[in-house]
Design an enzyme around this catalytic site. Structure first.
Site, PDB file in Angstrom:
ATOM      1  N   GLU A  53       9.920   2.414 -14.953  1.00  0.00           N
ATOM      2  CA  GLU A  53      10.686   3.592 -14.545  1.00  0.00           C
ATOM      3  C   GLU A  53      11.685   3.158 -13.475  1.00  0.00           C
ATOM      4  O   GLU A  53      11.296   2.627 -12.434  1.00  0.00           O
ATOM      5  CB  GLU A  53       9.758   4.670 -13.991  1.00  0.00           C
ATOM      6  CG  GLU A  53       8.876   5.315 -15.037  1.00  0.00           C
ATOM      7  CD  GLU A  53       7.914   6.337 -14.459  1.00  0.00           C
ATOM      8  OE1 GLU A  53       7.683   7.361 -15.099  1.00  0.00           O
ATOM      9  OE2 GLU A  53       7.381   6.089 -13.354  1.00  0.00           O
ATOM     10  N   SER A  61       4.371   4.480  -6.667  1.00  0.00           N
ATOM     11  CA  SER A  61       3.975   5.213  -7.866  1.00  0.00           C
ATOM     12  C   SER A  61       4.123   6.714  -7.699  1.00  0.00           C
ATOM     13  O   SER A  61       4.053   7.449  -8.676  1.00  0.00           O
ATOM     14  CB  SER A  61       2.514   4.889  -8.224  1.00  0.00           C
ATOM     15  OG  SER A  61       1.663   5.228  -7.146  1.00  0.00           O
ATOM     16  N   HIS A  82       9.395   1.133 -10.931  1.00  0.00           N
ATOM     17  CA  HIS A  82       7.964   1.436 -11.035  1.00  0.00           C
ATOM     18  C   HIS A  82       7.384   0.771 -12.267  1.00  0.00           C
ATOM     19  O   HIS A  82       7.642   1.197 -13.394  1.00  0.00           O
ATOM     20  CB  HIS A  82       7.757   2.948 -11.079  1.00  0.00           C
ATOM     21  CG  HIS A  82       6.318   3.332 -11.116  1.00  0.00           C
ATOM     22  ND1 HIS A  82       5.849   4.423 -11.815  1.00  0.00           N
ATOM     23  CD2 HIS A  82       5.209   2.755 -10.558  1.00  0.00           C
ATOM     24  CE1 HIS A  82       4.540   4.502 -11.682  1.00  0.00           C
ATOM     25  NE2 HIS A  82       4.130   3.500 -10.934  1.00  0.00           N
ATOM     26  N   VAL A 112       0.828  -1.201   0.000  1.00  0.00           N
ATOM     27  CA  VAL A 112       0.000   0.000   0.000  1.00  0.00           C
ATOM     28  C   VAL A 112       0.872   1.263   0.000  1.00  0.00           C
ATOM     29  O   VAL A 112       1.981   1.276   0.553  1.00  0.00           O
ATOM     30  CB  VAL A 112      -0.940  -0.018   1.217  1.00  0.00           C
ATOM     31  CG1 VAL A 112      -0.144   0.066   2.519  1.00  0.00           C
ATOM     32  CG2 VAL A 112      -1.963   1.090   1.134  1.00  0.00           C
ATOM     33  N   LYS A 115       6.176   1.360   4.164  1.00  0.00           N
ATOM     34  CA  LYS A 115       7.343   1.094   3.309  1.00  0.00           C
ATOM     35  C   LYS A 115       8.645   1.263   4.099  1.00  0.00           C
ATOM     36  O   LYS A 115       9.581   0.461   3.957  1.00  0.00           O
ATOM     37  CB  LYS A 115       7.320   2.018   2.087  1.00  0.00           C
ATOM     38  CG  LYS A 115       6.156   1.738   1.132  1.00  0.00           C
ATOM     39  CD  LYS A 115       6.142   2.706  -0.048  1.00  0.00           C
ATOM     40  CE  LYS A 115       4.894   2.531  -0.912  1.00  0.00           C
ATOM     41  NZ  LYS A 115       4.870   1.267  -1.657  1.00  0.00           N
ATOM     42  N   ASN A 167       3.276   9.283 -14.272  1.00  0.00           N
ATOM     43  CA  ASN A 167       2.151   9.787 -13.476  1.00  0.00           C
ATOM     44  C   ASN A 167       2.133  11.305 -13.422  1.00  0.00           C
ATOM     45  O   ASN A 167       1.070  11.937 -13.395  1.00  0.00           O
ATOM     46  CB  ASN A 167       2.209   9.219 -12.057  1.00  0.00           C
ATOM     47  CG  ASN A 167       1.694   7.797 -11.997  1.00  0.00           C
ATOM     48  OD1 ASN A 167       1.010   7.341 -12.912  1.00  0.00           O
ATOM     49  ND2 ASN A 167       2.021   7.079 -10.941  1.00  0.00           N
TER      50      ASN A 167
END
Length: 653
Positions: free
Chosen positions: A458, A425, A446, A397, A403, A496
């Site tokens: 990425e 992301s 990514h 998540v 993380k 993004n």
């Protein structure tokens, strides 16, 4: 071996054995693959003249064409020469010369046999089709096809007619129109290959037998040829246009339509179709579409140089068995890695294993290969695989504290040289790594959803990272068949960051009452693979809102967007978002009329193009070319325009 008096060549070797068999080997100097450059074709021309003389004198009973490269047979024409060759004063003569050469090979009084392993593509396949017989290695490395359509052209060395002669009109045209590469077994089924062998070292023996027995390839049967006869050909051509039209507009990608026109005119006569290639091929080669697609090709090839050479990866550990983490793990297993997948319990891991099996069945087909892939794909709720892994990827998540905690533990478990990577992301790496004792170890990898379809990864670089860490990350992406683009750690990274203003601006227009169907149709008319509203539904409205918030774009309270998220109507995955979804397809209403759809589309993509320029100006990607190829691969931005920055420079965006 006998060394006959032969012309000097740099791309070819030739010798004759005691059985009077001629062994011709192509070995392009200073290149990992063989290509048919102008020089290679000129040299082959002088060799064929000599073959004719030796055959006439009885000193030569046949020629066997092989490759000296481990990578394969011939990867096609030399694309680096295409810009110079697109000159109208040069191209027609060069094509006519190559046509004449291949016809001369076909007319040799002794058999010429092609022995194929690895890549046999484009001009390489056209040369093989001009030979009298073809033997190919039947393994996963052999790939046969006509990828020219991906460069905005179609086969130009007589391959259109010869492929129809061998495979019949429908199979040959599908191969050329899609640009797909097929395995040796499928090529045998298409009659493009005459004989299969199991190993490369069997090619010489089987090719020798083919020459001594004077074998010749047979043409496609009447049942296939009839599809190009009489009025039926026009019907088939229209069906092809209909199918192509679902994926590519004529004004964007003229090549497939020009090929269909050629087929409709000459599809019942393979020689006439081959001869007709030149007239239609020449204007395509110099078109804006072909020029931009060549730029995309070279940018894509440049990505392969970012990885450190010699890096080896055998074991991957993925933490997080959700859709993204589970699919990353399955993809790595598909590509031959041993993979352990960690989550809190088997209930969370099992759906990922099930999806992985579906992927393996779809891609691998054979039961033993599917079973082998499943053996490489292991559930690991306790996380034991982390200590053995060469690469550890976190895909949990999007919460900073979670993380940080995961990598705090991993730093002590992982091998000293293991790659530690997050699939975040939008969260800057520096924030995740700041509590690590060795923050330079953490990189970003990514991926994009769906993992099995989108080629981009990425590789995110933080201020802590070394060139070696990023080079190894890029090497891993390449090892699993992905295309790495190195991006500095900044909110949203590249894709993004450029996508969100584009999608949110379109959502805002819908909030104000504009038709979502019209906006989506306009974006497609411009050249995008799908419109921004459909894309938001596909990404997931919850994900879109989360990333928008992370990037500082507020989703107004009480807006339709906010209301849909709070109601759990998150797009495709829940069956309803801005659109209702059935069987994976958005259910759209009628598109209102508009005087200039493509112009509206250009207006819609302006925020994306603007932000791409900002990303380059701020140094988040190294140059325009990397930004363009990254946005093309990550968003589907119109490849025929060469990328957002190239399109802006050309006045088309």
């Amino acid at each position: 071996m006998i060394q006959p008096n032969m012309p000097e060549t740099t791309n070819w070797r030739f010798e004759i054995d005691v059985e009077r068999l001629g062994w011709l080997t192509i070995d392009t100097p200073n290149s990992p693959v063989n290509t048919l450059s102008r020089l290679a074709i000129e040299e082959l021309e002088t060799l064929v003249v000599r073959f004719e003389e030796l055959a006439k004198s009885g000193e030569l009973v046949g020629v066997i064409l092989l490759s000296g490269k481990d990578s394969g047979f011939i990867a096609g024409a030399d694309v680096s020469e295409f810009d110079a060759m697109s000159d109208f004063s040069v191209l027609p003569g060069a094509l006519q010369r190559t046509h004449a050469l291949f016809s001369r090979i076909e007319a040799l009084k002794v058999p010429m046999v092609a022995g194929i392993h690895g890549f046999c593509l484009g001009g390489g396949l056209e040369l093989a089709l001009a030979c009298h017989y073809r033997v190919a290695v039947n393994n996963d490395k052999t790939r046969i096809g006509f990828p020219e359509v991906n460069l905005g052209i179609f086969p130009g060395f007589g391959g259109t007619g010869r492929s129809i002669r061998q495979a019949g009109p429908v199979d040959a045209m599908q191969l050329m129109l899609t640009g797909r590469m097929i395995r040796a077994g499928a090529a045998r089924g298409f009659n493009l290959v005459d004989k299969l062998v199991r190993h490369r070292d069997m090619l010489r023996w089987e090719a020798r037998k083919a020459v001594l027995q004077k074998r010749e390839s047979s043409e496609a049967g009447f049942a296939k040829k009839v599809m190009a006869m009489g009025p039926l050909r026009g019907y088939i051509a229209n069906k092809m246009r209909e199918q192509v039209g679902k994926k590519a507009r004529k004004e964007h990608y003229p090549a497939p339509y020009a090929l269909i026109d050629l087929f409709e005119q000459h599809g019942d006569n393979w020689q006439a179709m081959s001869h007709g290639e030149i007239e239609r091929f020449v204007p395509l080669m110099g078109s804006d579409t072909a020029t931009n697609l060549r730029r995309v090709f070279f940018a894509s090839e440049a990505l392969k140089k970012q990885g450190i050479k010699g890096a080896k990866f055998a074991r991957v550990h993925v933490i997080g068995a959700g859709v993204m983490g589970g699919d990353i793990a399955a993809w790595c297993a598909l590509r031959g890695m041993s993979v352990t997948l960690q989550d809190l319990d088997m209930a969370r891991i099992q759906p990922a294993l099930d999806r992985g099996k579906k992927l393996f069945k779809k891609r691998l087909k054979k039961k033993r290969e599917v079973d082998a892939a499943m053996l490489r794909f292991e559930a690991d709720p306790e996380g034991k695989g982390a200590a053995r892994a060469d690469v550890i990827i976190e895909a949990v998540v999007e919460k900073l504290e979670v993380k940080q905690s995961i990598f705090g533990e991993l730093e002590f478990k992982a091998k000293p040289d293991a790659i530690l990577a997050t699939n975040t992301s939008s969260i800057e790496l520096e924030r995740i790594a700041e509590k690590l004792k060795q923050p330079e170890r953490l990189i970003g990898l990514h991926f994009f959803n769906p993992v099995a379809q989108l080629p981009l990864v990425e590789v995110i670089r933080s201020t802590f990272n070394t060139d070696d860490a990023i080079g190894r990350g890029a090497a891993f992406a390449l090892a699993i068949g992905k295309s790495p683009v190195v991006v500095k750690s900044a909110p949203g990274f590249l894709v993004n960051r450029v996508l969100m203003p584009y999608m949110l601006a379109a959502v805002e227009r819908v909030e104000k009452g504009e038709s979502k169907e019209l906006l989506d149709a306009a974006a497609v008319a411009f050249g995008m693979p799908m419109g921004p509203i459909e894309l938001m539904d596909t990404v997931g409205l919850d994900v879109g809102k989360s990333v928008a918030t992370e990037l500082g774009h507020a989703v107004p309270e009480g807006s339709n967007f906010d209301t849909l998220v709070k109601a759990g109507k998150l797009g495709r995955k829940t069956g309803e978002g801005f659109y209702k979804w059935e069987d994976g397809k958005a259910q759209k209403g009628d598109v209102p009329s508009h005087a200039d759809l493509a112009g509206l589309g250009r207006e819609l993509v302006k925020p994306l193009v603007d932000m791409t320029e900002v990303v380059v100006a701020e140094g988040d990607v190294a140059n325009d070319g990397l930004a363009d190829i990254g946005v093309i691969m990550g968003t589907g931005f119109a490849p025929f325009l060469g990328g957002p920055i190239k399109a802006r420079k050309d006045g088309k965006a």
